[in-house]
Motif scaffolding. Structure first.
Motif, PDB file in Angstrom:
ATOM      1  N   UNK A  51       0.825  -1.205   0.000  1.00 42.92           N
ATOM      2  CA  UNK A  51       0.000   0.000   0.000  1.00 42.92           C
ATOM      3  C   UNK A  51       0.862   1.259   0.000  1.00 42.92           C
ATOM      4  N   UNK A  52       1.939   1.245   0.755  1.00 47.81           N
ATOM      5  CA  UNK A  52       2.780   2.438   0.886  1.00 47.81           C
ATOM      6  C   UNK A  52       4.137   2.301   0.217  1.00 47.81           C
ATOM      7  N   UNK A  53       4.350   1.202  -0.496  1.00 46.97           N
ATOM      8  CA  UNK A  53       5.675   0.931  -1.024  1.00 46.97           C
ATOM      9  C   UNK A  53       5.932   1.434  -2.423  1.00 46.97           C
ATOM     10  N   UNK A  54       5.048   2.264  -2.968  1.00 48.08           N
ATOM     11  CA  UNK A  54       5.274   2.802  -4.306  1.00 48.08           C
ATOM     12  C   UNK A  54       5.288   1.708  -5.357  1.00 48.08           C
ATOM     13  N   UNK A  55       6.274   1.748  -6.239  1.00 47.99           N
ATOM     14  CA  UNK A  55       6.358   0.779  -7.322  1.00 47.99           C
ATOM     15  C   UNK A  55       6.485  -0.645  -6.849  1.00 47.99           C
ATOM     16  N   UNK A  56       7.119  -0.856  -5.692  1.00 42.25           N
ATOM     17  CA  UNK A  56       7.264  -2.212  -5.170  1.00 42.25           C
ATOM     18  C   UNK A  56       5.909  -2.832  -4.859  1.00 42.25           C
ATOM     19  N   UNK A  57       4.917  -1.993  -4.587  1.00 44.11           N
ATOM     20  CA  UNK A  57       3.606  -2.489  -4.224  1.00 44.11           C
ATOM     21  C   UNK A  57       2.849  -3.158  -5.351  1.00 44.11           C
ATOM     22  N   UNK A  58       3.366  -3.046  -6.563  1.00 47.38           N
ATOM     23  CA  UNK A  58       2.701  -3.701  -7.686  1.00 47.38           C
ATOM     24  C   UNK A  58       2.837  -5.207  -7.621  1.00 47.38           C
ATOM     25  N   UNK A  59       3.870  -5.691  -6.932  1.00 49.42           N
ATOM     26  CA  UNK A  59       4.208  -7.099  -7.027  1.00 49.42           C
ATOM     27  C   UNK A  59       3.981  -7.823  -5.710  1.00 49.42           C
ATOM     28  N   UNK A  60       3.375  -8.995  -5.760  1.00 53.29           N
ATOM     29  CA  UNK A  60       3.151  -9.773  -4.538  1.00 53.29           C
ATOM     30  C   UNK A  60       4.447 -10.403  -4.052  1.00 53.29           C
ATOM     31  N   UNK A  61       4.466 -10.792  -2.791  1.00 53.60           N
ATOM     32  CA  UNK A  61       5.597 -11.572  -2.291  1.00 53.60           C
ATOM     33  C   UNK A  61       5.343 -13.060  -2.490  1.00 53.60           C
ATOM     34  N   UNK A  62       4.067 -13.458  -2.522  1.00 56.62           N
ATOM     35  CA  UNK A  62       3.712 -14.852  -2.774  1.00 56.62           C
ATOM     36  C   UNK A  62       2.567 -14.913  -3.781  1.00 56.62           C
ATOM     37  N   UNK A  63       2.637 -15.891  -4.681  1.00 55.01           N
ATOM     38  CA  UNK A  63       1.594 -16.129  -5.677  1.00 55.01           C
ATOM     39  C   UNK A  63       1.198 -17.595  -5.623  1.00 55.01           C
ATOM     40  N   UNK A 107       8.231 -18.786 -13.271  1.00 51.39           N
ATOM     41  CA  UNK A 107       9.339 -17.978 -13.788  1.00 51.39           C
ATOM     42  C   UNK A 107       8.857 -16.579 -14.180  1.00 51.39           C
ATOM     43  N   UNK A 108       7.648 -16.499 -14.744  1.00 49.13           N
ATOM     44  CA  UNK A 108       7.107 -15.193 -15.149  1.00 49.13           C
ATOM     45  C   UNK A 108       7.056 -14.245 -13.952  1.00 49.13           C
ATOM     46  N   UNK A 109       6.560 -14.723 -12.830  1.00 48.01           N
ATOM     47  CA  UNK A 109       6.406 -13.841 -11.672  1.00 48.01           C
ATOM     48  C   UNK A 109       7.751 -13.337 -11.169  1.00 48.01           C
ATOM     49  N   UNK A 110       8.761 -14.176 -11.220  1.00 46.44           N
ATOM     50  CA  UNK A 110      10.085 -13.766 -10.749  1.00 46.44           C
ATOM     51  C   UNK A 110      10.713 -12.737 -11.684  1.00 46.44           C
ATOM     52  N   UNK A 136      10.862  -7.854 -11.432  1.00 48.72           N
ATOM     53  CA  UNK A 136      12.222  -7.433 -11.084  1.00 48.72           C
ATOM     54  C   UNK A 136      12.728  -8.214  -9.870  1.00 48.72           C
ATOM     55  N   UNK A 137      12.368  -9.483  -9.831  1.00 47.91           N
ATOM     56  CA  UNK A 137      12.795 -10.436  -8.802  1.00 47.91           C
ATOM     57  C   UNK A 137      12.246 -10.089  -7.421  1.00 47.91           C
ATOM     58  N   UNK A 138      11.118  -9.376  -7.370  1.00 49.16           N
ATOM     59  CA  UNK A 138      10.497  -9.069  -6.082  1.00 49.16           C
ATOM     60  C   UNK A 138       9.549 -10.164  -5.626  1.00 49.16           C
ATOM     61  N   UNK A 139       8.930 -10.882  -6.564  1.00 47.59           N
ATOM     62  CA  UNK A 139       8.111 -12.041  -6.215  1.00 47.59           C
ATOM     63  C   UNK A 139       9.020 -13.250  -6.188  1.00 47.59           C
ATOM     64  N   UNK A 140       9.334 -13.705  -4.988  1.00 44.29           N
ATOM     65  CA  UNK A 140      10.333 -14.774  -4.819  1.00 44.29           C
ATOM     66  C   UNK A 140       9.759 -16.008  -4.148  1.00 44.29           C
ATOM     67  N   UNK A 194      22.010 -13.674 -12.017  1.00 42.60           N
ATOM     68  CA  UNK A 194      22.661 -14.331 -10.890  1.00 42.60           C
ATOM     69  C   UNK A 194      21.743 -15.344 -10.220  1.00 42.60           C
ATOM     70  N   UNK A 195      20.463 -15.009 -10.069  1.00 44.67           N
ATOM     71  CA  UNK A 195      19.512 -15.870  -9.385  1.00 44.67           C
ATOM     72  C   UNK A 195      18.366 -16.254 -10.310  1.00 44.67           C
ATOM     73  N   UNK A 196      17.683 -17.311  -9.934  1.00 47.31           N
ATOM     74  CA  UNK A 196      16.494 -17.726 -10.671  1.00 47.31           C
ATOM     75  C   UNK A 196      15.532 -18.383  -9.701  1.00 47.31           C
ATOM     76  N   UNK A 197      14.329 -18.677 -10.163  1.00 47.75           N
ATOM     77  CA  UNK A 197      13.326 -19.329  -9.331  1.00 47.75           C
ATOM     78  C   UNK A 197      13.297 -20.816  -9.670  1.00 47.75           C
TER      79      UNK A 197
END
Length: 342
Positions: A202-214, A231-234, A238-242, A285-288
């Motif tokens: 809610x207050x995180x600006x652009x980061x708020x577009x992406x969930x932490x869990x799907x 893989x799409x979500x990750x 921008x690797x915020x949904x991990x 460097x990282x992947x899901x």
């Protein structure tokens, strides 16, 4: 918003079987590979998606998906989805031929595509991946009762686990969103369930577009596509949904054995380092990856417990003694999958 209701229904089950069997026959005879097509293909790259080599869509999905070309109005889409839902219901065990739960809609007129973009969740129990550059949509369709029960039990079960830690959605700690459309780099996607910490989303600006869990749910025939969705979500967040949880139900034996039990597979996908630490544009460097899995079959659970990392889920470390990793034990998993089956 209420779901859209078709203005007409198929006249009979025979009509449905005839129409869809013809499509399935055409799709099965086609050949499709990453960026190439041979033979008389029903879904060639030129006719399907300009993103034909995009890992968002698995080649087998394109081969077997139902297809609707140049619909004129929303009623055309509603009727096609209704036909596929009826066909899916008919093909529950005992099975003869697996039926795709995906509908690929191509050559959508611009005004109609604008209507689809502006009205998310217009079709109940249907999830959409939109490709604006080509006016195309890939729909995922599931029988309502099983699909909704899995999502509802997962939602309530995760909420209770967090509640036992002293957290609540009413207290402003986290929030769930059902099938919230999220924009990625070249397309947009609706998950079955969207979860994130309240303060970030809610207050995180652009980061708020992406969930932490799907959460993504499907039949076993769709497991390749579901894994591509992880893989799409990750990559598109921008690797915020991990943290992605996949649940796919095996619909039983194709031999017609009505006693064949259902099996449900649950996979937990999390961020892991790539084998090589050398980062390039094509090799980050990282992947899901799938790091944990469990199976429910004939009432028994193997692979439990599954662990959801607290810091990945809430995007912060624990701050009180009750907070910690979310443990999904065998009883929890059995309840979530209880309604899956004939």
């Amino acid at each position: 918003m209420s779901s859209y209701q078709p203005t007409s229904k198929p006249s009979s089950r025979r009509q449905v079987n005839s129409s869809e069997s013809s499509e399935a026959s055409q799709a099965s005879s086609s050949q499709y590979s990453w960026g190439s097509s041979t033979g008389s293909s029903n879904l060639s790259p030129g006719d399907a998606l300009s993103e034909s080599v995009d890992p968002t869509i698995h080649p087998t999905t394109l081969i077997h998906a139902h297809r609707l070309d140049a619909p004129a109005k929303l009623e055309d889409l509603a009727q096609k989805i209704s036909l596929i839902k009826e066909l899916l219901d008919q093909r529950l065990p005992p099975l003869s031929t697996p039926v795709s739960q995906y509908l690929l809609v191509v050559h959508i007129p611009k005004p109609l595509f604008s209507d689809i973009e502006s009205q998310p969740n217009i079709f109940k129990g249907v999830r959409a991946t939109l490709f604006p550059n080509r006016h195309q949509v890939l729909y995922k369709i599931m029988p309502d009762e099983q699909h909704d029960q899995i999502i509802a039990f997962f939602h309530d079960g995760l909420g209770k686990k967090l509640g036992d830690m002293g957290l609540s959605s009413f207290g402003g700690d986290f929030l769930f969103r059902n099938s919230t459309r999220t924009r990625g780099l070249s397309n947009s996607k609706e998950p079955d369930l969207w979860f994130g910490p309240y303060n970030v989303n809610v207050n995180g600006g652009g980061r708020g577009r992406y969930p932490s869990l799907v959460l993504e749910v499907g039949f076993s025939e769709s497991s390749s596509q579901l894994r591509n969705d992880a893989h799409w979500w990750f990559t598109n967040s921008s690797e915020q949904t991990r943290l992605v949880v996949l649940i796919h139900a095996n619909r039983g034996s194709s031999s017609g054995d009505n006693s064949s039990p259902w099996a449900v597979d649950i996979e937990v996908w999390t961020e892991v380092p790539n084998p090589s630490s050398h980062q390039t544009r094509d090799r980050p460097t990282n992947s899901l990856k799938c790091t944990q899995s469990a199976r429910v079959k004939d009432g028994s659970v193997t692979g439990a417990p599954l662990i959801l990392d607290f810091e990945t889920l809430m995007r912060r470390p624990p701050v009180n003694p009750l907070e910690g990793n979310v443990v999904l034990d065998a009883g929890w998993i059995r309840i979530v999958c209880a309604e899956v089956g004939p």
